[in-house]
Design a protein around this motif. Structure first.
Motif, PDB file in Angstrom:
ATOM      1  N   PHE A   9       7.637  10.986   9.915  1.00  0.00           N
ATOM      2  CA  PHE A   9       7.326  11.345  10.937  1.00  0.00           C
ATOM      3  C   PHE A   9       5.242  11.221  10.250  1.00  0.00           C
ATOM      4  O   PHE A   9       4.228  11.232  11.170  1.00  0.00           O
ATOM      5  N   ASP A  10       5.155  11.485   8.850  1.00  0.00           N
ATOM      6  CA  ASP A  10       3.671  11.612   8.393  1.00  0.00           C
ATOM      7  C   ASP A  10       3.382  10.303   8.798  1.00  0.00           C
ATOM      8  O   ASP A  10       3.853   8.898   8.538  1.00  0.00           O
ATOM      9  N   GLY A  11       1.516  10.501   8.991  1.00  0.00           N
ATOM     10  CA  GLY A  11       0.873   8.749   8.446  1.00  0.00           C
ATOM     11  C   GLY A  11       0.939   8.712  10.699  1.00  0.00           C
ATOM     12  O   GLY A  11       0.477   7.300   9.934  1.00  0.00           O
ATOM     13  N   GLY A  12       1.570   8.934  10.958  1.00  0.00           N
ATOM     14  CA  GLY A  12       1.870   8.394  12.563  1.00  0.00           C
ATOM     15  C   GLY A  12       0.567   8.574  12.968  1.00  0.00           C
ATOM     16  O   GLY A  12      -0.359   9.776  12.939  1.00  0.00           O
ATOM     17  N   GLU A  13       0.122   8.401  14.382  1.00  0.00           N
ATOM     18  CA  GLU A  13      -0.384   8.583  15.137  1.00  0.00           C
ATOM     19  C   GLU A  13      -0.114   9.733  16.023  1.00  0.00           C
ATOM     20  O   GLU A  13      -1.039  10.568  16.051  1.00  0.00           O
ATOM     21  N   TYR A  65       4.355  17.242  13.617  1.00  0.00           N
ATOM     22  CA  TYR A  65       3.187  18.201  12.497  1.00  0.00           C
ATOM     23  C   TYR A  65       1.899  18.396  12.765  1.00  0.00           C
ATOM     24  O   TYR A  65       1.809  19.433  11.837  1.00  0.00           O
ATOM     25  N   ASP A  66       1.072  17.852  13.215  1.00  0.00           N
ATOM     26  CA  ASP A  66       0.007  17.925  14.019  1.00  0.00           C
ATOM     27  C   ASP A  66      -0.103  18.967  14.775  1.00  0.00           C
ATOM     28  O   ASP A  66       0.225  18.137  16.121  1.00  0.00           O
ATOM     29  N   PRO A  67      -1.070  19.987  14.335  1.00  0.00           N
ATOM     30  CA  PRO A  67      -1.351  21.012  15.355  1.00  0.00           C
ATOM     31  C   PRO A  67      -2.256  20.699  16.814  1.00  0.00           C
ATOM     32  O   PRO A  67      -1.929  21.440  18.072  1.00  0.00           O
ATOM     33  N   SER A  68      -2.731  19.647  16.426  1.00  0.00           N
ATOM     34  CA  SER A  68      -3.234  19.536  18.059  1.00  0.00           C
ATOM     35  C   SER A  68      -2.921  18.875  18.775  1.00  0.00           C
ATOM     36  O   SER A  68      -3.725  18.553  19.551  1.00  0.00           O
ATOM     37  N   VAL A  69      -1.552  17.999  19.085  1.00  0.00           N
ATOM     38  CA  VAL A  69      -1.085  17.333  19.518  1.00  0.00           C
ATOM     39  C   VAL A  69       1.029  17.693  19.577  1.00  0.00           C
ATOM     40  O   VAL A  69       1.671  17.968  18.535  1.00  0.00           O
ATOM     41  N   LEU A  70       0.917  17.882  20.930  1.00  0.00           N
ATOM     42  CA  LEU A  70       2.173  18.706  21.214  1.00  0.00           C
ATOM     43  C   LEU A  70       3.300  17.677  21.381  1.00  0.00           C
ATOM     44  O   LEU A  70       3.519  17.241  22.325  1.00  0.00           O
ATOM     45  N   ASN A  71       4.534  16.896  20.185  1.00  0.00           N
ATOM     46  CA  ASN A  71       5.227  15.646  20.109  1.00  0.00           C
ATOM     47  C   ASN A  71       6.275  16.832  20.698  1.00  0.00           C
ATOM     48  O   ASN A  71       7.077  17.768  19.952  1.00  0.00           O
ATOM     49  N   LEU A  72       6.659  16.327  21.685  1.00  0.00           N
ATOM     50  CA  LEU A  72       8.478  16.714  22.688  1.00  0.00           C
ATOM     51  C   LEU A  72       9.457  15.235  22.877  1.00  0.00           C
ATOM     52  O   LEU A  72      10.006  15.532  23.885  1.00  0.00           O
ATOM     53  N   GLY A  73       8.609  14.235  22.001  1.00  0.00           N
ATOM     54  CA  GLY A  73       9.951  13.027  21.873  1.00  0.00           C
ATOM     55  C   GLY A  73      10.697  13.039  20.711  1.00  0.00           C
ATOM     56  O   GLY A  73      11.775  12.172  20.267  1.00  0.00           O
ATOM     57  N   VAL A  74       9.847  14.236  19.305  1.00  0.00           N
ATOM     58  CA  VAL A  74      11.172  14.274  18.489  1.00  0.00           C
ATOM     59  C   VAL A  74      12.524  14.667  18.352  1.00  0.00           C
ATOM     60  O   VAL A  74      12.491  15.640  18.520  1.00  0.00           O
ATOM     61  N   GLY A  75      13.140  13.822  17.949  1.00  0.00           N
ATOM     62  CA  GLY A  75      14.435  14.072  18.140  1.00  0.00           C
ATOM     63  C   GLY A  75      15.636  14.667  16.425  1.00  0.00           C
ATOM     64  O   GLY A  75      16.165  14.494  16.234  1.00  0.00           O
ATOM     65  N   ALA A  76      14.754  16.054  16.301  1.00  0.00           N
ATOM     66  CA  ALA A  76      15.226  16.055  14.572  1.00  0.00           C
ATOM     67  C   ALA A  76      14.274  17.914  15.009  1.00  0.00           C
ATOM     68  O   ALA A  76      14.045  18.725  15.439  1.00  0.00           O
ATOM     69  N   PRO A  77      15.459  18.799  13.778  1.00  0.00           N
ATOM     70  CA  PRO A  77      15.860  20.109  14.199  1.00  0.00           C
ATOM     71  C   PRO A  77      14.152  20.157  12.855  1.00  0.00           C
ATOM     72  O   PRO A  77      13.579  19.765  12.079  1.00  0.00           O
ATOM     73  N   ASN A 119       0.836  -1.230  -0.497  1.00  0.00           N
ATOM     74  CA  ASN A 119      -0.003  -0.259  -0.063  1.00  0.00           C
ATOM     75  C   ASN A 119       1.015   1.773   0.042  1.00  0.00           C
ATOM     76  O   ASN A 119       2.081   1.392   0.460  1.00  0.00           O
ATOM     77  N   GLU A 120       0.676   1.678  -0.776  1.00  0.00           N
ATOM     78  CA  GLU A 120       1.678   3.202  -1.134  1.00  0.00           C
ATOM     79  C   GLU A 120       0.605   4.095  -0.204  1.00  0.00           C
ATOM     80  O   GLU A 120      -0.138   5.035  -0.679  1.00  0.00           O
ATOM     81  N   LEU A 121       1.095   4.608   0.737  1.00  0.00           N
ATOM     82  CA  LEU A 121       0.701   5.668   1.840  1.00  0.00           C
ATOM     83  C   LEU A 121       0.929   7.093   1.442  1.00  0.00           C
ATOM     84  O   LEU A 121       0.241   8.520   1.937  1.00  0.00           O
TER      85      LEU A 121
END
Length: 420
Positions: free
Chosen positions: A14-18, A22-34, A6-8
């Protein structure tokens, strides 16, 4: 079982994950990237560097950037990397010691597949970079052995006992074992290994002849006093009477230029370089990333990389200091936090009766904030349940400060609900 892939049509890792960062509704403090704001200048500076590089290729270099490159990378790019690192480390980095890679993860995989006996051992800190662990587990005949971690680095007594008890003579590879670590602003704990620990690691690696691989991806991101040595490899001095060459520095531009560039380097001792350069995988394709390496070489030559890196450094420092200030005043006193002096990450310990995975669910439900719970960084089942990791890299300072304040409030509420 599906018979069709399946082509997503994803746009980023980080796209397509729970918990899309980049989802403004959730603040992700786990990502180790600029974050996006830090990568915005890349289009312009890479446009200039690409034009410069390809003009040179067309006029004077016979378009050899499109050819299979030298196995260790062209002299130009290695010289540019060495010159920059020598300045930043304030200790010599020699171009002849460098091998161009596609980043630190590939550097690890390359060394595991080339230098380590497949019946041997991988020693790791009891908490370590989780995706490195994922890579190691694919080498299913290697045994992963966790080591106790203190506030100043690996426990040297534990390291010696576990190495001594497992040592064997390999007839097939240069090394019977490897110790993988992140000694400078450790992931996930933020620890800076002390000079005593660094010297002890080198002494033990010589005594028991195992390889030490350092993920040196945060080394120039120091926000307080600069370390005595910017990398553990400096302690493995070639002027020592008992020098053999047991330490490799595994670097990357992912944290300081851009992850999508997929460019890094191995700084290796003379003992192992010929074996690495004779490897079939590098001989088959030549330099692992010849084209992009050429562009990055021009990026440095034109003095475009240096101010970009300085800008990222300043942003990371501002964010880390701001977050530490909030945690100092708002984190519940029964929780512990080793304040990092550099890097990306903050490691928080809750009281023993609490579980980070359960607090994560509570925090997501009540504050729409996520982070990574401690067990993800551990080899041993059930270990690290009281810990969680925060990253300062992705979000702007104002968003981070607001998020950390809300996280601390959520933690206080959660601790009032879940009592001993």
């Amino acid at each position: 079982m599906s018979k069709q892939n399946n082509e997503l049509k994803l746009k980023h890792l980080f796209d397509g994950g729970e918990w899309n960062v980049y989802d403004p509704s959730v603040l992700n403090l786990g990502v180790g990237a600029p974050g996006t704001d830090l990568l915005e200048p890349c289009c312009d500076i890479f446009d200039q560097a690409t034009a410069h590089c390809l003009k040179n290729e067309k006029v004077v270099n016979q378009s050899l950037i499109f050819q299979y490159g030298p196995t260790n990378g062209t002299h130009k790019i290695r010289n540019e990397i060495a010159k920059y690192l020598t300045e930043m480390y304030e200790s010599p980095v020699h171009s002849e010691d460098l091998i161009v890679t596609t980043g630190a993860s590939q550097g690890l995989h390359f060394l595991l597949s080339t230098m380590i006996d497949f019946n041997g051992y991988i020693f790791v800190d009891e908490y370590t970079y989780m995706i490195a662990l994922d890579s190691m587990k694919h080498f299913s005949s290697l045994t992963i052995v966790p080591l106790k971690l203190n506030d100043d680095g690996v426990d040297l007594n534990d390291l010696e006992v576990k190495v001594r008890d497992r040592r064997f003579n390999s007839e097939k590879k240069e090394f019977w074992a490897i110790y993988y670590t992140i000694p400078t602003y450790h992931n996930p704990t933020g620890i800076l290994f002390s000079p005593t620990v660094c010297r002890g690691i080198v002494e033990l690696s010589r005594k028991y002849d195992f390889l030490v691989l350092c993920d040196d991806v945060y080394n120039i991101l120091h926000y307080g006093n600069k370390p005595l040595h910017s990398r553990l490899l400096s302690y493995d001095s070639r002027t020592d009477a008992d020098y053999v060459g047991n330490v490799i520095s595994n670097g990357s531009f992912s944290k300081i230029i851009a992850p999508g560039v997929r460019l890094g380097w191995l700084e290796v001792p003379p003992r192992v370089q010929p074996q690495l350069l004779r490897s079939g995988i590098i001989n088959s394709g030549g330099c692992f990333n010849n084209y992009t390496a050429g562009i990055v070489g021009s990026l440095f030559e034109l003095n475009l990389a240096q101010p970009h890196i300085a800008r990222l450094y300043a942003a990371y420092k501002d964010r880390m200091l701001a977050v530490n200030k909030v945690l100092e005043s708002e984190l519940p006193k029964t929780c512990k936090c080793l304040v990092p002096s550099g890097g990306y990450f903050i490691w928080i310990r809750m009281p023993d009766h609490l579980k980070a995975s359960e607090f994560l669910e509570y925090c997501l439900k009540h504050e729409k904030i996520t982070f990574i719970a401690g067990p993800r960084f551990a080899v041993e089942e059930g270990k690290g349940e009281q810990f969680f990791r925060l990253s300062i890299a992705f979000h702007k300072k104002e968003k981070l400060v607001d998020g950390i304040i809300r996280l601390c409030l959520a933690l206080k509420s959660y601790m009032n609900i879940v009592k001993t």
